[in-house]
Design a protein around this motif. Structure first.
Motif, PDB file in Angstrom:
ATOM      1  N   LEU A 297       8.347   7.938   0.938  1.00 11.20           N
ATOM      2  CA  LEU A 297       8.821   6.574   1.149  1.00 11.20           C
ATOM      3  C   LEU A 297       9.772   6.613   2.340  1.00 11.20           C
ATOM      4  O   LEU A 297      10.815   7.268   2.283  1.00 11.20           O
ATOM      5  N   SER A 298       9.389   5.942   3.418  1.00  7.55           N
ATOM      6  CA  SER A 298      10.156   6.062   4.652  1.00  7.55           C
ATOM      7  C   SER A 298      10.497   4.680   5.214  1.00  7.55           C
ATOM      8  O   SER A 298       9.618   3.829   5.342  1.00  7.55           O
ATOM      9  N   PRO A 299      11.765   4.434   5.550  1.00 10.48           N
ATOM     10  CA  PRO A 299      12.137   3.133   6.135  1.00 10.48           C
ATOM     11  C   PRO A 299      11.603   3.004   7.557  1.00 10.48           C
ATOM     12  O   PRO A 299      11.862   3.850   8.412  1.00 10.48           O
ATOM     13  N   MET A 300      10.834   1.954   7.793  1.00  8.32           N
ATOM     14  CA  MET A 300      10.217   1.720   9.094  1.00  8.32           C
ATOM     15  C   MET A 300      10.564   0.320   9.585  1.00  8.32           C
ATOM     16  O   MET A 300      11.098  -0.502   8.829  1.00  8.32           O
ATOM     17  N   LEU A 301      10.220   0.038  10.824  1.00 10.11           N
ATOM     18  CA  LEU A 301      10.454  -1.292  11.378  1.00 10.11           C
ATOM     19  C   LEU A 301       9.706  -2.361  10.597  1.00 10.11           C
ATOM     20  O   LEU A 301      10.160  -3.506  10.487  1.00 10.11           O
ATOM     21  N   ASP A 302       8.556  -1.992  10.035  1.00 11.51           N
ATOM     22  CA  ASP A 302       7.722  -2.957   9.319  1.00 11.51           C
ATOM     23  C   ASP A 302       8.014  -3.041   7.827  1.00 11.51           C
ATOM     24  O   ASP A 302       7.341  -3.778   7.105  1.00 11.51           O
ATOM     25  N   GLY A 303       8.985  -2.279   7.344  1.00 10.26           N
ATOM     26  CA  GLY A 303       9.292  -2.252   5.925  1.00 10.26           C
ATOM     27  C   GLY A 303       9.381  -0.817   5.432  1.00 10.26           C
ATOM     28  O   GLY A 303       9.478   0.123   6.228  1.00 10.26           O
ATOM     29  N   ILE A 304       9.356  -0.637   4.127  1.00  5.81           N
ATOM     30  CA  ILE A 304       9.363   0.710   3.560  1.00  5.81           C
ATOM     31  C   ILE A 304       7.921   1.203   3.534  1.00  5.81           C
ATOM     32  O   ILE A 304       7.067   0.625   2.860  1.00  5.81           O
ATOM     33  N   ARG A 305       7.651   2.257   4.275  1.00  6.91           N
ATOM     34  CA  ARG A 305       6.286   2.794   4.367  1.00  6.91           C
ATOM     35  C   ARG A 305       6.056   3.831   3.274  1.00  6.91           C
ATOM     36  O   ARG A 305       6.811   4.812   3.170  1.00  6.91           O
ATOM     37  N   LEU A 306       5.029   3.624   2.492  1.00  3.92           N
ATOM     38  CA  LEU A 306       4.586   4.598   1.501  1.00  3.92           C
ATOM     39  C   LEU A 306       3.408   5.349   2.096  1.00  3.92           C
ATOM     40  O   LEU A 306       2.362   4.761   2.377  1.00  3.92           O
ATOM     41  N   THR A 307       3.559   6.650   2.339  1.00  2.00           N
ATOM     42  CA  THR A 307       2.460   7.474   2.846  1.00  2.00           C
ATOM     43  C   THR A 307       1.991   8.393   1.735  1.00  2.00           C
ATOM     44  O   THR A 307       2.801   8.982   1.018  1.00  2.00           O
ATOM     45  N   THR A 308       0.681   8.521   1.584  1.00  2.00           N
ATOM     46  CA  THR A 308       0.127   9.293   0.470  1.00  2.00           C
ATOM     47  C   THR A 308      -0.014  10.768   0.816  1.00  2.00           C
ATOM     48  O   THR A 308       0.183  11.195   1.950  1.00  2.00           O
ATOM     49  N   GLY A 309      -0.426  11.516  -0.204  1.00  2.00           N
ATOM     50  CA  GLY A 309      -0.706  12.932  -0.037  1.00  2.00           C
ATOM     51  C   GLY A 309      -2.060  13.147   0.605  1.00  2.00           C
ATOM     52  O   GLY A 309      -2.401  12.509   1.596  1.00  2.00           O
ATOM     53  N   VAL A 310      -2.862  14.021   0.023  1.00  2.00           N
ATOM     54  CA  VAL A 310      -4.110  14.479   0.635  1.00  2.00           C
ATOM     55  C   VAL A 310      -5.316  13.886  -0.076  1.00  2.00           C
ATOM     56  O   VAL A 310      -5.392  13.904  -1.313  1.00  2.00           O
ATOM     57  N   GLU A 311      -6.251  13.372   0.714  1.00  2.00           N
ATOM     58  CA  GLU A 311      -7.564  12.994   0.196  1.00  2.00           C
ATOM     59  C   GLU A 311      -8.615  13.829   0.928  1.00  2.00           C
ATOM     60  O   GLU A 311      -8.699  13.786   2.168  1.00  2.00           O
ATOM     61  N   LEU A 312      -9.406  14.583   0.179  1.00  2.00           N
ATOM     62  CA  LEU A 312     -10.486  15.377   0.749  1.00  2.00           C
ATOM     63  C   LEU A 312     -11.769  14.559   0.660  1.00  2.00           C
ATOM     64  O   LEU A 312     -12.354  14.410  -0.412  1.00  2.00           O
ATOM     65  N   ALA A 313     -12.152  14.019   1.789  1.00  2.00           N
ATOM     66  CA  ALA A 313     -13.334  13.163   1.884  1.00  2.00           C
ATOM     67  C   ALA A 313     -13.813  13.224   3.322  1.00  2.00           C
ATOM     68  O   ALA A 313     -13.062  13.635   4.221  1.00  2.00           O
ATOM     69  N   PRO A 314     -15.059  12.850   3.614  1.00  2.00           N
ATOM     70  CA  PRO A 314     -15.531  12.852   4.999  1.00  2.00           C
ATOM     71  C   PRO A 314     -14.628  12.021   5.897  1.00  2.00           C
ATOM     72  O   PRO A 314     -14.175  10.938   5.507  1.00  2.00           O
ATOM     73  N   ARG A 315     -14.390  12.515   7.091  1.00  2.00           N
ATOM     74  CA  ARG A 315     -13.461  11.864   8.027  1.00  2.00           C
ATOM     75  C   ARG A 315     -13.780  10.395   8.230  1.00  2.00           C
ATOM     76  O   ARG A 315     -12.875   9.540   8.240  1.00  2.00           O
ATOM     77  N   ASP A 316     -15.052  10.066   8.379  1.00  2.00           N
ATOM     78  CA  ASP A 316     -15.447   8.712   8.748  1.00  2.00           C
ATOM     79  C   ASP A 316     -15.945   7.877   7.566  1.00  2.00           C
ATOM     80  O   ASP A 316     -16.480   6.782   7.777  1.00  2.00           O
ATOM     81  N   ALA A 317     -15.774   8.379   6.343  1.00  2.00           N
ATOM     82  CA  ALA A 317     -16.200   7.610   5.172  1.00  2.00           C
ATOM     83  C   ALA A 317     -15.283   6.409   4.964  1.00  2.00           C
ATOM     84  O   ALA A 317     -14.148   6.370   5.454  1.00  2.00           O
ATOM     85  N   ALA A 318     -15.781   5.432   4.241  1.00  2.48           N
ATOM     86  CA  ALA A 318     -14.999   4.232   3.965  1.00  2.48           C
ATOM     87  C   ALA A 318     -13.731   4.576   3.175  1.00  2.48           C
ATOM     88  O   ALA A 318     -13.721   5.529   2.394  1.00  2.48           O
ATOM     89  N   PRO A 319     -12.654   3.827   3.378  1.00  2.00           N
ATOM     90  CA  PRO A 319     -11.411   4.086   2.635  1.00  2.00           C
ATOM     91  C   PRO A 319     -11.610   3.936   1.132  1.00  2.00           C
ATOM     92  O   PRO A 319     -12.415   3.122   0.671  1.00  2.00           O
ATOM     93  N   THR A 320     -10.863   4.735   0.386  1.00  2.00           N
ATOM     94  CA  THR A 320     -10.847   4.643  -1.079  1.00  2.00           C
ATOM     95  C   THR A 320      -9.387   4.612  -1.511  1.00  2.00           C
ATOM     96  O   THR A 320      -8.773   5.654  -1.704  1.00  2.00           O
ATOM     97  N   PRO A 321      -8.791   3.445  -1.634  1.00  2.00           N
ATOM     98  CA  PRO A 321      -7.337   3.343  -1.819  1.00  2.00           C
ATOM     99  C   PRO A 321      -6.826   3.656  -3.225  1.00  2.00           C
ATOM    100  O   PRO A 321      -5.700   3.286  -3.562  1.00  2.00           O
ATOM    101  N   LEU A 322      -7.613   4.343  -4.047  1.00  2.00           N
ATOM    102  CA  LEU A 322      -7.148   4.685  -5.387  1.00  2.00           C
ATOM    103  C   LEU A 322      -5.882   5.524  -5.341  1.00  2.00           C
ATOM    104  O   LEU A 322      -4.976   5.351  -6.161  1.00  2.00           O
TER     105      LEU A 322
END
Length: 411
Positions: A297-322
């Motif tokens: 959780l990092s304070p940014m100009l646009d708000g508090i940014r939540l960055t996730t850990g690691v997802e192992l999936a094909p680079r260009d596959a569609a996002p899976t925001p689970l």
């Protein structure tokens, strides 16, 4: 469009490389299909991570592996269909994460990590971006007293590296960060790292500095690169680009260019997501919070940014925001968060090599070809220092750090 050097990739690594080559008298053109700092350099947690002296290794604890195998954790998720293809890479990652090999990787990376803040500082100053930087470090959040005791012990093991940190109890933590939940037992405050309120804006500021100094930026598809008659050629929107030397600094897309040129470099991708949240009750954070569930959780100009850990999936596959949804649910138990700022999550790709070291240096098989990619979780941290080291090698200087451990020929 004749130049001494063309740098493919306008993320933090490519921009930093271009600046250091320019400072050594080379005419440089920066090339990307998008604007500077609009891929992975935009979406990270904004840490210049001086305290990460040990690379992120493949876990060897059975309990951790079993937790990951269930594919329900917020720190690591995977696409079942992707596992067969990435299995050889994961095996190599596991092998290089043995205590002996991890120690070797840490020794190789340490001189880069030690220089990360000192290499960013002059660029921040010259680019007029110091207002985006904070010297307040980051907090390793501990939910329970036993977590705090374990984190204190882990921090003590790093004393030999001369890192500065404080152990905070719950009261001290909330004095520092009032938005943190009263249920949190405490934190380790790592004081050496510098953080920024917009890594994308910092990268763009560095790129603007490069342009003010006479550099050029063009949009092009790096996959159309060719070599002949002693130079490299690439069609661009501004016409045919030619350069004597070519630097591949395309992050997760680097092997799209290196592969056809004869280099089979085992680059894999760890995808990640972010979302911004408005501060609840107007109370934000003054420094990033790192959770053992794998998110920041990092304070940014646009708000508090939540960055996730690691997802192992094909680079260009569609996002899976689970993974983001799960991390958000946990984050709300740690910090007072308001509503989501954007309608959709941002997704990026971290370029990772199994021995946890980037590729920096000359491509021996191809005269005039140079590499600078594979920085995994530390691209923003190490962009300026790896840019300097490569520029030193390219211009005949003796690099301040031995680049042998980062050679592409090790594969």
């Amino acid at each position: 469009m004749n130049n001494d050097v063309a740098v493919l990739g306008a993320g933090i690594v490519g921009v930093s490389t271009a600046l250091h080559l320019q400072a050594r008298g080379r005419s440089v053109v920066l090339v990307d299909r998008r604007g500077p700092g609009e891929e992975t350099s935009y979406g990270n947690a904004g840490l210049i991570e001086r305290s990460s002296v040990v690379p992120y290794a493949f876990p060897r604890n059975i309990r951790t592996l079993l937790r990951f195998a269930l594919n329900r954790s917020s720190d690591v998720r995977y696409d079942w269909k992707h596992l067969p293809g990435i299995a050889p890479w994961l095996f190599q990652y596991w092998r290089h994460s043995s205590p002996r090999r991890l120690a070797e990787a840490a020794r190789a990376m340490l001189p880069l990590i030690e220089r990360c803040v000192s290499e960013h500082r002059p660029l921040l100053q010259e680019a007029g971006a110091t207002h985006l930087a904070r010297g307040t470090g980051w907090l390793d959040i501990c939910r329970t007293p036993s977590d705090l005791a374990s984190s204190r012990k882990a921090a003590e093991h790093l004393r030999e590296y001369g890192l500065s940190y404080d152990v905070l109890d719950g009261w001290q933590l909330r004095e520092m960060e009032p938005a943190v939940s009263p249920s949190i037992a405490g934190a380790i405050h790592w004081r050496d790292p510098v953080t920024v309120s917009s890594p994308g804006a910092v990268t763009k500021a560095y790129a603007e500095l490069f342009l003010r100094r006479g550099g050029k930026f063009v949009r092009a598809d790096a996959r159309q690169l060719s070599q002949g008659n002693g130079h490299w050629s690439l069609p661009s929107e501004a016409g045919e680009l030619r350069a004597r030397d070519m630097v591949v600094a395309l992050g997760a897309w680097s092997t799209d260019v290196a592969g056809p040129l004869g280099y089979r470099i085992p680059l894999a991708v760890k995808r990640g997501y972010h979302m911004h949240f408005s501060p609840a009750g107007g109370v934000s954070l003054s420094r990033p919070l790192v959770s053992d569930e794998g998110f920041v959780l990092s304070p940014m100009l646009d708000g508090i940014r939540l960055t996730t850990g690691v997802e192992l999936a094909p680079r260009d596959a569609a996002p899976t925001p689970l993974q983001l949804d799960k991390a958000e649910a946990i984050a709300r138990t740690l910090v007072s968060l308001g509503s989501r700022v954007e309608p959709e999550a941002w997704m990026g790709a971290r370029p990772c090599l199994p021995d946890m070291k980037p590729v920096i240096g000359r491509a021996e098989k191809r005269p005039g070809l140079w590499f600078n990619f594979g920085h995994a979780h530390h691209g923003f941290t190490l962009g300026p220092v790896s840019g300097r080291l490569l520029a030193e090698q390219m211009t005949g200087e003796t690099p301040a750090v031995d680049l042998a451990p980062f050679s592409a020929e090790r594969f």
